[in-house]
Structures are given as C-alpha cells and as structure tokens.
Design a protein around this motif. Structure first.
Motif, PDB file in Angstrom:
ATOM      1  N   THR A 150       0.847  -1.049  -0.149  1.00  0.00           N
ATOM      2  CA  THR A 150       0.077   0.239   0.123  1.00  0.00           C
ATOM      3  C   THR A 150       1.008   1.190   0.093  1.00  0.00           C
ATOM      4  N   ALA A 151       0.412   2.297  -0.811  1.00  0.00           N
ATOM      5  CA  ALA A 151       1.041   3.327  -0.745  1.00  0.00           C
ATOM      6  C   ALA A 151       0.780   4.379   0.312  1.00  0.00           C
ATOM      7  N   LEU A 152       1.756   4.986   0.853  1.00  0.00           N
ATOM      8  CA  LEU A 152       1.704   5.950   1.997  1.00  0.00           C
ATOM      9  C   LEU A 152       0.521   6.782   1.741  1.00  0.00           C
ATOM     10  N   GLY A 153      -0.439   7.018   2.453  1.00  0.00           N
ATOM     11  CA  GLY A 153      -1.713   7.985   2.157  1.00  0.00           C
ATOM     12  C   GLY A 153      -2.669   7.114   1.655  1.00  0.00           C
ATOM     13  N   ALA A 154      -2.439   6.028   1.333  1.00  0.00           N
ATOM     14  CA  ALA A 154      -3.844   5.223   0.603  1.00  0.00           C
ATOM     15  C   ALA A 154      -4.173   4.096   1.473  1.00  0.00           C
ATOM     16  N   GLY A 155      -3.832   4.155   2.621  1.00  0.00           N
ATOM     17  CA  GLY A 155      -4.517   2.895   3.474  1.00  0.00           C
ATOM     18  C   GLY A 155      -4.604   3.293   4.945  1.00  0.00           C
ATOM     19  N   ARG A 156      -5.524   2.564   5.632  1.00  0.00           N
ATOM     20  CA  ARG A 156      -5.920   2.903   6.984  1.00  0.00           C
ATOM     21  C   ARG A 156      -5.299   2.056   7.969  1.00  0.00           C
TER      22      ARG A 156
END
Lengths: 519, 510
Positions: free
Chosen positions: B501-507
């Motif tokens: 997962t890209a930074l900023g794209a997952g919780r």
C-alpha cells in the motif's frame, strides 16, 4: 531491568495495526529518546601528577572495564615536551596494547586519537585497563585522557524516506530493526563517577557528552580554618572545556537570587531559606533576610555583619543542605544542585570536559587548616524543558486513520534516523578509587563492584571494607553490599527498594563499580 | 482453498468442473499407518467416511478463538476379518498392531477425496481432506464392518505438558513456536503467521501444550488449528482482511440455506482483562527441605521447584547458597561442584547437580537455597470499550475470557475496540448444505453465495468457519458449510498493507 518495549515486527503483507504496530513503534522511539536524555554520571579522570611506577612509567589512568566490544577507542591531549619524545601505553589485562603511542617533542598540545583491537579478550569478563606515560617532565596537566572507551559503531541502514510511494516490507521492518539497534547502543555499561578528594588548588576533570542543558553536581565542602587574625577563603570553580562557568563560594551555583529592591530580595527558589538566614551577594555583601512571602523576602538588612564561624558567610547554602540532603559527617556543607549549560557554548552530542578546581588562599599545610572539597558526582541531568529541537513530534494512530508519509510515519523515521546518529556505545572503564567509592545515576539492573582493601601494614593487621550503597528515598537510605576482597561482586539494584531507574546513588568503601544490564 | 492436488500439481479444469457438476464420479482414498511407520492403502475396503473441521463454535469466542478438534469416521469392510485382532484370517501385521499395548491408538489416518476426471482415459484426481490419528475403533461382527474414529493431529499432543524458561518480549507466534518445539511439533509441521502483538512475559510450567498455544492465539485475536494436511496453523486476526472470494455458490448448488443471527454476541460494550507482570527483586526461589547424602565421586541431581516463575536463576554460591559437610561435620564445600543443569532451567523448576569430588568421604548437603529473579503478577486490570453505536438499550457487556497472554493496556484496548465494534451489530452465520461437496475447501476460505428465489437474492460473501463432509457407500460426496457473513467483519476495506500500500492510501486497523 530494561523496560524497553521492543519495536514491532513489520512483515510483508501484514495489515498495519494502530496499537500493535504504529503506536508500538512510536512508543519504542519515545522510549529511546528518554534513554538518550537520561541522567548519566561523567567519566572522570585523574588530574593529579601521575604516580611513578617501578618501571619508570607514570600511571595516568588506572581502572577496570567489563569487556563488551572488540574496539577500544581513545583520545588523549598531550602537552609536548620541548626535548623528549613522550610515550604513552595502554594496558589491557596488564598487557600493553601495542604499539606504544609516541608524541614528538615540540611546543603546545598534541591530540592523539585512534583505536586498539580487543578481539583476543573475552566478552563479559572484567579486565584491568591502564594508561601510562613517560619521558620528559610530567605533571597533572601533561596527559589529559579525554576519551577512553570500548565502542561499537554499527552501520546504520539508510532508512527509506517515508514521504510518498510504497515502502517495501524490508523498508518498514528497517524502522523496527533500527529502533532495536539504537536501544542496543544505549545499553553500554556505565562506570561510576569516583568520589574525589581535592585539597587547595587541585582539579578533578571529567568527560561528558552534551545532551541536556543541566549539569548536576554534588560536592562536600570543608571550610579553611579561620583564626582571630586571618580570614582564608576557598572557592570551587566549575570549568567547562577549560572555561570557568560558575563558582561556588558566592551564590551562583545554587539557586541564586536577584535584587528587586534595596531591602526586598526575590530568590529564584526560596523554599530553603527562612527569615533570619544570611545570604552573601556576588559583591561579597552580607544580607540578613527579612519577612518571607514565597520566594520574596522584605525588610532585609543590607551590609549585615556576619558573626558566624567560617568565612563563607553563606548560610543560604547551609539551609539548602539541611533541606535537600542529610549532613555529611566530617564536612561543613554539602552542595547539591544544578548549573545551566545553556550559555556554555557547547554543541549537542559532542563530548566536553567538566572540571572542578578548588582555589584557596589558605597556605598552611595539613587537612585541618586548608579548605577541602570532596567532589561526589558530576553528571548531566535530564532537562525539564520539553522535547529537543531536532525531535519531530510523532502522531499517534487510531483505527481508521490514514497511514501517511509526511508528518506521519515519516516523523518516526526521522526521529529514528536522528537517534541512530546520536546513540554512541561507550563502555568506559571504572577508575580505581581506593575505598572512596563513587556515584551513579541508575540506568541498569546490575551493579558490579570491586573492593580492594589496602595492604596491611603489619602481618597481623586485617583490613576489611564495608561496601555500602547510599541513596535517597524518603530520606537517606543505606544498603549493605556483600563483601569479598579483590573479587568482582554483583548486586541486583532492583532489590534496593526505592532506587528507581534514574535515581542518584553513591557507593562507599568500593574501589571500582560498573553498572550493566547483564548480571 | 487448496491449490494443488495430491500429485502436487494445480487442480485440473476438469476437477474444478467436477466439484459443482451435476454428474461426476467421486473418488477417494484412505491410508492408515497401522504400525506407526508405513502408510497402508485401505481404499479397497472403504465403505464410507465422514468428518468435520471447525475453527470455533459459534459462541462468544467465535470471533476470537481457537480451532476445535477436527474429526473423521471411517467405515471399512471387514468381510475377510482383516481388522479383527483375534480372527485367524487377515493380515498378520495388522493383528500384531491391534495386539500391541495401545492397539492402533494414535496411528496416522489420511483421507483423500476427489473425482475421476479427464479424457480419453479418466483418472482419479485427489486432494487431501483429512490428516489425523486413530482415536478409537470398533469391530461390528454382525455387519462385518470395522469403523475408525479419528481426530486431527492435535490429538497427539492433548496430554503433552511442557515447561519452558521465562521468555521476554516474545511475539505471540514466536511463543507458539517455542511451545510447539517443546512439544516436539516439527517446524515443517506448522505454519504460523506473524502475530500482531508481543507479550512482555511468557512461560509454561507443566502446561498442556494445546491449550497454552490456543490461549496465545486467542490473545492475538487469532486462530490456532490443525488443518487437513496435519499442519498446525496460526492465523492472526487480520488474516481474512485481504482475502478474495475463492468460490461461488448459487441456488443450484444448494439443498438448503439457513441463516443464523448469533443474537447472544450482541453487546453495548466489551471488556478485556489484561494481566500485568513485572520482575521482582532478587530473592530465594527454593529451599531444600531435606538433607542429601552424596557418596565419594558421586553426582546427584534434584529438582528445585518455585511457586512463582523465575526470570533468571543465580548460580549457587558456596556458603551463601549451600553448605556441605562431611559425616564428621567438616566443611566439604571446597570438595563439591554445585551447578544448575542448563537444559533443566525452566520457569518454575531448575535441576540442581551436586558432585562430590572427594575421593573417599561422603558429604551431606545440609542446606541449600536457590536464588533468582521471580516474576510477579499484579492484580488483573480491565479495559472496557463501549460500542460507538449501541445495538441495544441498556448495558450488555461481553467479556473476553481471562487470558494470561493479554498483558498490556494497548493489546487489551485494541482487542476490546475491535470486538466492541464487531459485536455492536448482528453477525449473520449461514449454514449452507451443498448438493455437491467441494473437497478443496479450507477453513477460513472466503466464498460468495446466493440463493436466488429463496432467502438470499443478492450474493453475499463470508468465511468458512466449519465444514462437514460425508462420502457414503452410495458414492455420493456431500458437504455442509458454516459461513460467517463478511459484511461487517472489517469496518474498512482499505487497510494498509505493508509492502504493497502506498503511504496515504490505506488505513490503520485497531
């Protein structure tokens, strides 16, 4: 006990948990900051004229070390002799670590700095460690051992920037691995600060790494004798990197005070003073304190004529002594306090020297008539000024929050990268200190100590020691330590009730001591 | 879903077609390790087999629990008295196996299920559906049937007790691995996902290994169970989060579909207990309450037991920890070697070894103590998390059973938060009776199911909590699934995955 919460495992394909991963890593990083900032005693060296040995060398450093690393680093400042080539040898386990260091004749001071291999020795064992010098005229200023320690310098990984993109699992895990490796760096054993007796015009010098703004000191003081006709004075000067920073004998080492009005004095901290106490100003004027309201005293008497014995006339310090620590037998006063290093021009994470010099006008020989000081501890103490400037405040995470780069995980990354550069593993030797003992700020669980009783003067004389640990928890406490002559013994500091990590404590009747996390 | 057949190859298209085909030819094989070493093919005598595998019972611990014991029943034709211990016919080696002290108890059993597929020459293609051990057996003389009750591989370790030293800062899967090692479960026989949580302290003192490993798994919110290959599996709480559906079941495949609500799981708040631990100061862990006589040159060993777990033992020191004298009262401390046996140092017991080095005199150990750092357990503490949106009026608190491996506030909070959210709504549990069994299903598989024209019009996704199968003498292979509805299993679908997962794209999960 080492309370470090290990950094989490960040494996490929794992979904990130706020509690188990991010906040755990944050906590580990914060813990490391605390370890970095924690109080630690200075590493002291002898500033007297090195003792002459039978083989013609003079011994500048005599101590013990618990071997942890294969690399011994040193930095010596050597005053050149105008004619002779000076020689310095480092002895480990009573054998010289060759080659001998040489300093060519000339003028000025030479800096010699290098390393020696210790790979032939066994980790965890206690060894003697000495530094000797010879050739030319040698006195207490000739050789300054600025640094002498086993050191470990890991190759820190280049951490991923954690700004944007998709960090690999290995790059994530490198955050945790770095945190754990930094912690390992913080676990170096610590050597005691040796309790040092100073007569008049004498020095004790120590090395510290600048991490906080607060220098802690603990000094016992005995006044010079005052007869009917003469008034001797004695001052303790504090030097940082050879520059005088403060002097005890006036007021500025302890809380200090400022004048608010002619007869009104506002002290920085008036807790330990009462109406009727006498202060001495920096100009030498004596002031009788008037009515107290907090730290402000009104109706003070300026130009007060001191009628107390002794020449210091500084009963504020007496009051402080009474309030803060128990009276120390044989000493008039016991100074314990802090000095701000803010104006000392020191660079963070750089080693510096701190020295105490006793200056006295007394000239008669003998302990009974000259002033004396006993420097019990010099240390850097944790500041209460918040986070350091280089630290980036890290967020905490909750369920559902976005895991981001900048101002988010990157803060952890940046803090770890900064801490890695600051985490120096210095395993310094404990000086041999007869029966005088020393002091620590507790960091580790295990106290290893060594008692070397003096040689008996007659065959029938049986000399023994009574090693004791003194600390302050609901007043002064003492814990007796097991005694066996000329043997390394250990004591579980977790078993000393109230001696929490970070607590200050002293050892008496101990020749050398090392704190370690390993039993 | 199993991906490969017993030959190690990917399932053929024909096999996959056969799984749901109206007309198919089920095939199966049964192997039994009668002598404990060699696998014997008993397929020729197979009459039927049935069994069940289950992650956990649909109760309070359904969402935070361990696998129950998998089981199977095999019926074998015994017309030639092959399996009758006292009959004269049959196989002498089997009679020897049955006649042993333990009979064939705990001997290996494997069941393979598949179909005969392919053309022009059809051939059987199998996948393994069960791996376990014989638990019990019965010889039905009238029916000339021999039946075996089998349990999963965990049955081998049900009575296994293990002791370990105290361990510090172990990830829970690492701890499970250590317990498995202590029980003799080989590394190749287990597959453990990395756990989420690390526990400050872990130890075992004559604990049942299966229950201890189960508790550790539960403290991570995960599952521990034995699969159809006889492997011990640990899955953490998020194991299903990123799963894709592996199979689709429609109305045509079902004989019945029954929804369940799990009403009893509803809660307005969830409580999780955690149990703080810390190392005590150095103290005496054990004092010998007898006197031991050791002959000249003799070595004795004895076990020093402590009422509390001991983090680290101190090697006994003469005079401080022990006193040895001769029978005349002389000091013999100098003539003895007193040590702790390295392999015998466990959390609550250590083996002490005393050697009398004196050539002629016996010695008496008149006093001995063992010192160490004990571990203290404080009173348990409780984290209570209320549901963001309570499903009921009033207070309905569900409590996670006390677990020694929940040792930190953060761990308890994460588990309680997760469960409070999950238990704040109904968690449908579906029972799907399949017309045709699919042998490659694995526990936890995500499947899509619907029953158009019946109770479930639009497809739903869920995870297999249990599956039961039956292969009868009619040659029919059927299966029943219990499926936990996935709709509210995870509040978000975009949890951050390390490494992809890209930074900023997952919780972040809890």
């Amino acid at each position: 006990m080492d309370f470090y919460p290990p950094a989490p495992y960040l494996g490929d394909g794992q979904r990130i948990s706020a509690a188990a991963h991010l906040n755990a890593l944050r906590l580990s990083t914060l813990f490391l900051l605390g370890e970095y900032q924690g109080a630690r005693a200075a590493w002291a060296q002898n500033r007297g004229t090195p003792a002459l040995l039978a083989d013609g060398w003079r011994r500048a450093i005599d101590g013990y070390i618990r071997k942890k690393s294969d690399t011994l680093g040193y930095t010596f400042y050597v005053v050149r002799d105008s004619v002779a080539t000076r020689e310095i040898r480092i002895r480990y386990n009573d054998v010289e670590l060759t080659p001998t260091i040489t300093v060519a004749p000339g003028s000025g001071t030479a800096t010699v700095s290098s390393t020696r291999s210790l790979s032939a020795h066994t980790d965890g064992q206690f060894y003697s460690l000495q530094v000797d010098i010879r050739n030319g005229t040698i006195d207490g200023d000739t050789l300054s051992v600025f640094h002498l320690a086993e050191q470990i310098s890991p190759s820190w990984p280049s951490l991923h920037a954690f700004d944007t993109g998709v960090p690999t699992a290995a790059q994530w895990q490198a955050l945790s691995s770095t945190a754990d490796a930094i912690h390992d760096q913080m676990l170096a054993p610590r050597a005691m600060f040796p309790r040092t007796h100073l007569g008049r015009n004498a020095w004790v010098e120590a090395t510290l790494r600048k991490r906080s703004q607060t220098l802690f000191y603990r000094i016992n003081f005995r006044l010079p004798y005052r007869d009917d006709t003469r008034a001797f004075t004695m001052f303790l000067h504090l030097y940082i990197n050879g520059v005088r920073l403060a002097t005890v004998g006036g007021n500025d080492l302890i809380d200090g005070f400022v004048f608010a009005a002619d007869t009104t004095i506002a002290l920085k901290d008036g807790r330990y003073c009462a109406e009727g106490d006498v202060l001495k100003s920096e100009t030498g004027e004596l002031i009788l304190l008037g009515a107290k309201a907090g730290s402000t005293f009104t109706g003070c008497t300026r130009g007060y004529q001191n009628t107390l014995a002794g020449d210091m006339g500084d009963t504020m310090m007496v009051a402080l002594v009474k309030a803060r620590i128990d009276a120390v037998e044989g000493w008039n006063w016991a100074y314990s306090g802090t000095v701000s290093l803010a104006g000392a021009g020191l660079t963070v994470d750089t080693d510096y020297t701190v020295a105490i010099y006793t200056e006295s006008t007394s000239y008669l020989a003998g302990d009974e008539i000259t002033g004396q000081a006993q420097v019990v501890c010099l240390a850097e103490q944790e500041d209460d000024i918040g986070l350091p400037a280089w630290w980036g405040e890290m967020p905490s995470w909750e369920h559902g929050e976005t895991v981001d780069g900048a101002d988010n995980v990157q803060r952890i990354r940046d803090n770890l990268a900064a801490l890695a550069l600051k985490a120096n593993y210095y395993n310094q030797p404990s000086p041999k200190n007869g029966s005088y003992g020393g002091a620590f700020f507790r960091r580790h669980r295990w106290l290893h100590y060594y008692c070397a009783p003096p040689e008996p003067k007659t065959p029938d004389e049986k000399l023994t020691m009574k090693p004791t640990l003194i600390y302050y928890y609901n007043g002064r406490q003492e814990a007796s330590l097991t005694y066996e002559a000329n043997k390394w013994l250990k004591h579980d500091l977790d078993g000393v009730r109230g001696l929490w990590p970070g607590s200050y404590y002293e050892l008496t009747d101990v020749s050398a001591a090392i704190e370690d996390e390993v039993a | 879903m199993q991906a490969t057949n017993t030959a190690g190859a990917a399932f053929s298209a024909a096999f996959q077609t056969a799984c749901m085909a109206d007309a198919r030819t089920p095939a199966c094989k049964v192997y039994i390790q009668w002598d404990g070493a060699n696998w014997v093919d008993e397929t020729l005598n197979l009459v039927s087999h049935q069994g069940e595998a289950r992650l956990s019972a649909p109760d309070d611990s359904a969402l935070l629990g361990q696998g129950t014991v998998g089981s199977a029943t095999i019926a074998l034709n015994n017309r030639n008295r092959r399996y009758s211990r006292l009959a004269s016919g049959g196989d002498a080696s089997l009679r020897a196996a049955f006649g042993g002290r333990g009979g064939v108890s705990r001997r290996g059993v494997r069941i393979y299920q598949g179909f005969t597929v392919g053309s022009p020459v059809p051939a059987p293609e199998y996948c393994q559906i069960f791996d376990g051990v014989i638990y019990d057996w019965a010889d039905d003389d009238d029916q000339m049937l021999f039946s075996l009750q089998a349990r999963d591989r965990g049955n081998l370790y049900l009575q296994t007790k293990v002791s370990t030293p105290v361990r510090r800062n172990y990830r829970l899967d690492e701890w499970i691995a250590e317990l498995a090692d202590a029980a003799g479960i080989a590394a190749g026989d287990r597959s453990l996902e990395p756990a989420l949580f690390t526990v400050p302290w872990a130890w075992a003192d004559a604990e049942g290994v299966m229950s201890e490993m189960g508790r550790a798994a539960q403290a991570d919110g995960g599952w521990l169970y034995w699969n159809h290959h006889g492997k011990l599996l640990f899955k953490n709480l998020l194991a299903w989060a990123g799963q894709s559906s592996v199979w689709t079941i429609t109305a045509d495949d079902l004989t019945a579909i029954q929804p369940g609500q799990q009403i009893d799981l509803l809660a307005t708040e969830v409580a999780v207990e955690w149990q703080p631990r810390q190392a005590d100061e150095l103290g005496v862990c054990f004092t010998l309450d007898e006197r031991k006589i050791i002959g000249p040159g003799q070595t004795i060993e004895f076990e020093a037991k402590s009422g509390q777990p001991v983090w680290s033992y101190f090697l006994p020191e003469k005079d401080t920890d022990y006193r040895l004298v001769s029978s005349g009262g002389g000091d013999m401390n100098e003539h003895a070697t007193v040590t702790l046996v390295e392999a015998g140092r466990n959390a609550q017991r250590a083996t002490v070894r005393v050697t009398n080095n004196h050539a002629t005199l016996p010695m008496i150990l008149i006093w001995f103590q063992l010192r160490g750092i004990k571990l203290q357990g404080g009173p348990s503490q409780e984290i209570v998390v209320a549901a963001t949106t309570p499903p009921l009026t009033g207070t309905y608190r569900r409590s996670v059973p006390s677990n020694v491996y929940i040792q930190s506030d953060a761990q308890a909070t994460a588990l309680a938060s997760f469960l409070a959210e999950r238990n704040s709504r109904l968690q449908p549990l579906w029972r799907l009776s399949l017309m045709r069994g699919t042998p490659a299903f694995e526990l936890g598989d995500r499947i899509t199911f619907s029953a158009a024209g019946r109770s479930v019009e639009t497809p739903r996704d869920g995870h297999i909590l249990a599956h039961a199968w039956e292969y009868g003498d009619d040659g029919f292979f059927s299966q029943t699934l219990e499926v936990l509805d996935r709709e509210y299993l995870y509040p978000y679908s975009d949890y951050f995955v390390i490494g992809s997962t890209a930074l900023g794209a997952g919780r972040a999960w809890y």
